[in-house]
Design an enzyme around this catalytic site. Structure first.
Site, PDB file in Angstrom:
ATOM      1  N   ARG A 277       0.746  -1.033   0.135  1.00 13.88           N
ATOM      2  CA  ARG A 277       0.227  -0.131   0.440  1.00 13.88           C
ATOM      3  C   ARG A 277       1.098   1.264   0.133  1.00 13.88           C
ATOM      4  O   ARG A 277       2.165   1.020   0.416  1.00 13.88           O
ATOM      5  CB  ARG A 277      -0.860  -0.244   0.651  1.00 13.88           C
ATOM      6  CG  ARG A 277      -1.756  -1.017   1.520  1.00 13.88           C
ATOM      7  CD  ARG A 277      -2.849  -0.184   2.351  1.00 13.88           C
ATOM      8  NE  ARG A 277      -3.706  -0.045   2.065  1.00 13.88           N
ATOM      9  CZ  ARG A 277      -3.700   0.861   3.124  1.00 13.88           C
ATOM     10  NH1 ARG A 277      -2.692   1.257   3.706  1.00 13.88           N
ATOM     11  NH2 ARG A 277      -4.548   2.214   3.080  1.00 13.88           N
TER      12      ARG A 277
ATOM     13  N   LYS B  74       3.689  -6.395  11.692  1.00 14.64           N
ATOM     14  CA  LYS B  74       3.155  -6.943  10.928  1.00 14.64           C
ATOM     15  C   LYS B  74       3.521  -8.070  10.335  1.00 14.64           C
ATOM     16  O   LYS B  74       4.839  -8.631  10.344  1.00 14.64           O
ATOM     17  CB  LYS B  74       2.748  -6.206   9.952  1.00 14.64           C
ATOM     18  CG  LYS B  74       2.721  -6.402   8.164  1.00 14.64           C
ATOM     19  CD  LYS B  74       3.106  -5.156   7.567  1.00 14.64           C
ATOM     20  CE  LYS B  74       2.335  -5.213   6.189  1.00 14.64           C
ATOM     21  NZ  LYS B  74       1.635  -4.148   5.333  1.00 14.64           N
TER      22      LYS B  74
ATOM     23  N   ARG C 177      -2.076   4.513  12.596  1.00 18.67           N
ATOM     24  CA  ARG C 177      -0.823   3.915  13.666  1.00 18.67           C
ATOM     25  C   ARG C 177      -1.570   4.715  15.191  1.00 18.67           C
ATOM     26  O   ARG C 177      -2.831   5.305  15.550  1.00 18.67           O
ATOM     27  CB  ARG C 177      -0.054   4.911  13.676  1.00 18.67           C
ATOM     28  CG  ARG C 177       0.931   4.725  12.245  1.00 18.67           C
ATOM     29  CD  ARG C 177       2.244   5.752  12.139  1.00 18.67           C
ATOM     30  NE  ARG C 177       3.074   5.596  10.305  1.00 18.67           N
ATOM     31  CZ  ARG C 177       4.179   6.512  10.362  1.00 18.67           C
ATOM     32  NH1 ARG C 177       4.065   7.177  10.551  1.00 18.67           N
ATOM     33  NH2 ARG C 177       4.198   5.746   8.728  1.00 18.67           N
TER      34      ARG C 177
END
Length: 317
Positions: free
Chosen positions: A115, A180, A315
């Site tokens: 992204r 992640k 975030r």
């Protein structure tokens, strides 16, 4: 390179002569292919009188293994050894009239996209880089929230494998303990009323030092979380089975509503203070889950604001 690597995948020594005989090529041609393998990032050990070997055994991606692991028979599969982008391979196939659903996976993606223009590092024969395409006869409106449902599929596959604490970070990331492990990128190819969706997935299985050096955020991989390296063929087959189910649900009109409660259960941002970045603009608030269309519910002093996917980054504060 695939055939040479397949012969070396047992991590045992093989002479240049034996490799050449198995492949029907000269020893000089074998040497050139070994150099290409090294250039791609895989170490090749050479010992005079013994031959060549790679440091560790490899399980390569193979259609027979995928089918044995349950890859649906109606899903066409293509496995180029390396490619700039599996999404782009599927786009080309669609433009040539390929039958869908279709799956493209590769051992080495050289120009993978994440992204917001980020690069997705795949390594060589280490991680999962896959793209899955489905045709929706109902048009593009039916796919709203599809990327969130895909996240649910992957989180459930990881949980069923034994990964603890998989979570979803709106809109398209899968995390484990705030690190992640996977990203999702959807691309639409619309043609009048028909909509073809390409679902790109990058999942860290066994990461390399080169990958670690290029990633600027906390991340993890399956090998670290499971204490063993799973067969990528099995993981891909399980994810693809879930993608077929999701696409069938969206095609029937059930949409994100079917997956809403499951997504909320995996939501790592729920009730957390966050900052949302939208281009040069940023906004702070409390993440209050998603609505029935998949939009992020951001609570600010002005009330609840609904944020839809796209070039948005969220975030935790």
């Amino acid at each position: 390179m695939r055939e040479v690597l397949k012969l070396l995948s047992d991590s045992k020594f093989h002479s240049g002569e034996a490799l050449g005989e198995a492949l029907g090529i000269t020893r000089a041609a074998v040497w050139k292919r070994l150099k290409k393998i090294e250039a791609a990032g895989i170490a090749v050990h050479s010992v005079k009188g013994r031959g060549y070997r790679i440091p560790e055994p490899l399980v390569l991606l193979e259609e027979s293994r995928l089918r044995a692991a349950g890859l649906p028979d109606n899903v066409a599969v293509d496995i180029p050894f390396d490619t700039p982008s599996t999404n782009d391979v599927l786009k080309k196939k669609i433009s040539l009239g390929a039958k869908l659903p279709a799956l493209v996976i590769t051992e080495h993606q050289t120009q993978g996209k994440g992204r917001r223009g980020r690069v997705w590092e795949s390594g060589v024969a280490k991680n999962i880089t896959m793209s899955f395409a489905w045709q929706f006869e109902q048009g593009p409106s039916v796919v709203e929230g599809l990327s969130l449902a895909v996240g649910v599929v992957i989180a459930k596959v990881l949980r069923d494998m034994g990964v603890t604490n998989p979570g979803l970070k709106w809109p398209n990331d899968i995390h484990v303990d705030n690190h992640k492990i996977c990203g999702i990128l959807l691309e639409l190819v619309a043609d009048q009323d028909v909509c073809r969706v390409i679902i790109g997935i990058g999942l860290n299985v066994e990461s390399t030092p080169e990958q670690r050096a290029k990633v600027d955020q906390p991340w993890t991989d399956l090998t670290s979380r499971l204490a063993y390296t799973p067969d990528r063929n099995e993981v891909i087959a399980n994810i693809t089975k879930g993608l077929v189910d999701v696409c069938e649900a969206f095609a029937s009109g059930e949409g994100i509503a079917k997956y809403h409660a499951q997504w909320q259960a995996f939501d790592v941002l729920f009730n957390q203070p966050v900052t949302v970045y939208m281009g040069s603009r940023q906004q702070s608030g409390i993440a209050r889950g998603i609505d029935m269309n998949g939009a992020l519910r951001l609570e600010t002093e002005q009330g609840i604001e609904l944020l839809h996917g796209g070039e948005i980054s969220v975030r935790k504060q």
